[in-house]
Design an enzyme around this catalytic site. Structure first.
Site, PDB file in Angstrom:
ATOM      1  N   HIS A  90      42.045  46.106  35.753  1.00 52.67           N
ATOM      2  CA  HIS A  90      40.708  45.492  35.825  1.00 52.67           C
ATOM      3  C   HIS A  90      39.874  46.206  36.876  1.00 52.67           C
ATOM      4  CE1 HIS A  90      41.542  43.183  39.584  1.00 52.67           C
ATOM      5  NE2 HIS A  90      42.751  43.002  39.080  1.00 52.67           N
ATOM      6  N   ASP A  92      36.966  44.752  38.162  1.00 50.04           N
ATOM      7  CA  ASP A  92      36.314  43.813  39.074  1.00 50.04           C
ATOM      8  C   ASP A  92      37.196  43.608  40.304  1.00 50.04           C
ATOM      9  OD1 ASP A  92      38.170  42.215  37.428  1.00 50.04           O
ATOM     10  OD2 ASP A  92      37.360  40.517  38.553  1.00 50.04           O
ATOM     11  N   ASP A 123      43.938  46.834  44.075  1.00 43.90           N
ATOM     12  CA  ASP A 123      43.763  45.719  43.132  1.00 43.90           C
ATOM     13  C   ASP A 123      42.342  45.712  42.580  1.00 43.90           C
ATOM     14  OD1 ASP A 123      44.160  43.324  41.760  1.00 43.90           O
ATOM     15  OD2 ASP A 123      43.734  42.093  43.520  1.00 43.90           O
ATOM     16  N   GLU A 156      38.753  39.577  35.961  1.00 49.63           N
ATOM     17  CA  GLU A 156      40.089  39.030  36.193  1.00 49.63           C
ATOM     18  C   GLU A 156      40.137  38.185  37.458  1.00 49.63           C
ATOM     19  OE1 GLU A 156      44.159  38.716  37.718  1.00 49.63           O
ATOM     20  OE2 GLU A 156      42.485  39.764  38.661  1.00 49.63           O
ATOM     21  N   GLU A 157      39.463  38.638  38.500  1.00 50.46           N
ATOM     22  CA  GLU A 157      39.545  37.940  39.784  1.00 50.46           C
ATOM     23  C   GLU A 157      38.859  36.576  39.751  1.00 50.46           C
ATOM     24  OE1 GLU A 157      41.515  38.898  41.834  1.00 50.46           O
ATOM     25  OE2 GLU A 157      41.569  41.071  42.075  1.00 50.46           O
ATOM     26  N   HIS A 423      43.109  41.152  48.380  1.00 48.97           N
ATOM     27  CA  HIS A 423      42.326  39.929  48.565  1.00 48.97           C
ATOM     28  C   HIS A 423      41.985  39.678  50.038  1.00 48.97           C
ATOM     29  CE1 HIS A 423      43.388  37.850  44.474  1.00 48.97           C
ATOM     30  NE2 HIS A 423      43.350  39.164  44.367  1.00 48.97           N
TER      31      HIS A 423
END
Length: 451
Positions: A90, A92, A123, A156-157, A423
């Site tokens: 992904h 995003d 990520d 996705e996030e 994150h």
């Protein structure tokens, strides 16, 4: 890593990989358009589409998914009669959080102490670059032996389910014999790992109201019901004394069988302050891979700076619940909502709203694809044996793909090992891991084609 043509090619491509990841990280592609411009996500999507076209992919398209974001699709035909492998990542990313906490700008890829720092470096923009590296290495060494589909998700996030719903409405699009989800990570740097279980998740917003408006705490405090206090009581009920998650009716004693997570190492990975205890019971692996975990993500309440002496009339919170494999996320959502409503005190008015949800996932590790990946990872990691681990996070698309394509073999690999701090502030990727995993993926595609 033993010398082989694929590995040598990947090494030669690493400067290009760094340049591309620099370009990708520069897009502030957070799929929350109240915080970040839509144009940033669209720019990242177009970058991915252009990269696929440059590699000879056909049918490249920006798919408008039901949540208002775009996923990028492309298909690279393989030899006649060959298998098809779907590669997922992904583009995003999570918001950068407190930019002051970053040692270098979050949207500028920066090399420091042997790692590359930037939001999305691991990520999962790094996952996209990993896929490109693997395919380029194969093209330079005899060609790609399978048909390849690439899908790059745009939200996705956010957990808004756009790609899941699109896939359900267009089930023929992502059909494949095997699926490689490039959004996981090794147990730690240098330990080749496939993730075989993911917790699901649900997001619930809870609103508590007690008064028609705020009241002076001196004149009315002590008898007037405080909405913020009621909310705090309700949230506190979600944890036992040892910190274990306690949602009425939700099982919380499952155990993880397999690779274990040393408690001292976990404390180091999680950067737990000296003297602060870990929460919950059982092994660390039990707690983070096999059991539910509640987290209060945010509370709407007056900030300390500027607060007035008032009894609060209303307050709300966003609550996340990670759901272990074997538990239905829909049922877990209902239990969480019922728990919050039952444990809100003083007859306060309470309402709950489910705003995000994804099912847990467990892989079939007996499939031929796992044998092909084990052999590939052993070569890429100098003979090290591939490990099976769980992951506490969620990738909602996995269960959608498993239900749509029950015969497809699904593997989860990626760059999000503990040092990556995904994150969090100062997210980074290990270029050594990017190199080795690109080699492993390339060799996997070759092994799988021959199997």
């Amino acid at each position: 890593m033993p010398s082989n043509p694929v590995a040598e090619t990947v090494v030669s491509l690493m400067p290009r990989a760094k340049a591309e990841l620099t370009e990708l990280v520069a897009f502030k592609s957070v799929a929350d358009f109240d915080q970040f411009p839509r144009s940033e996500s669209e720019g990242a999507a177009n970058w991915v589409a252009d990269a696929l076209r440059a590699e000879g992919f056909q049918d490249v398209a920006l798919l408008d998914t039901p949540d208002g974001t775009q996923s990028v699709y492309g298909f690279l035909p393989g030899p006649e009669g060959s298998k098809t492998v779907l590669l997922y990542a992904h583009y995003d990313v999570q918001p950068p959080l407190d930019e002051a906490g970053w040692q270098t700008p979050p949207f500028e890829l920066t090399e420091r102490d042997g790692r590359w720092y930037g939001r999305g470096a691991a990520d999962c923009k790094g996952g996209l670059v990993m896929h490109l590296l693997a395919l380029r290495a194969l093209k330079a060494n005899g060609g790609v032996p399978v048909g390849v589909k690439v899908i790059a998700e745009g939200s996705e996030e956010q957990g808004t389910g756009g790609l899941e719903r699109y896939a359900e409405e267009h089930p023929e699009l992502l059909t494949a014999d095997a699926i490689v989800i490039g959004d996981s990570g090794n147990f730690r740097v240098g330990v080749p790992t496939v993730t075989t279980a993911l917790r699901g998740m649900t997001l619930v917003r809870v609103q508590v109201d007690t008064l028609e408006g705020n009241l002076h705490s001196g004149q009315f405090g002590g008898a007037a019901p405080d909405a913020l206090g009621a909310l705090i009581r309700a949230l506190d009920s979600l944890r036992a004394e040892d910190g274990s998650t306690t949602v009425d009716g939700l099982a919380g004693a499952s155990r993880w069988e397999g690779l274990q997570y040393d408690e001292a190492q976990f404390r180091k990975d999680a950067k737990v302050l000296d003297g602060v205890e870990l929460i919950g019971s059982g092994t660390v692996a039990d707690r983070v891979w096999a059991r539910p975990a509640v987290t209060v993500l945010g509370i709407d309440a007056p900030p300390v700076v500027g607060a007035t002496p008032s009894v609060q009339a209303g307050a709300r919170a966003l609550v996340s619940l990670r759901v272990p494999p074997g538990v239905d996320a829909v049922e877990a959502t209902k239990l969480l909502q019922a728990h919050l409503e039952a444990h809100t005190p003083w007859g306060a008015r309470v309402s709950t709203e489910q705003i995000g949800q994804g099912q847990a996932f467990r892989a079939d590790t007996t499939s031929p694809a796992y044998a092909a990946m084990a052999e590939a990872m052993s070569v890429a990691y100098d003979g090290a044996e591939m490990q099976y681990a769980g992951q506490g996070g969620s990738i909602p698309l996995c269960n959608t793909l498993a239900s749509l394509y029950p015969r497809a073999e699904i593997l989860l690999i990626g760059l999000s090992e503990p040092e990556a701090q995904i994150h969090a502030v100062n997210e980074s990727v290990s270029p050594d891991e990017l190199e080795r995993l690109a080699v492993a993926e390339a060799l996997f595609l070759r092994n799988y084609a021959a199997g």
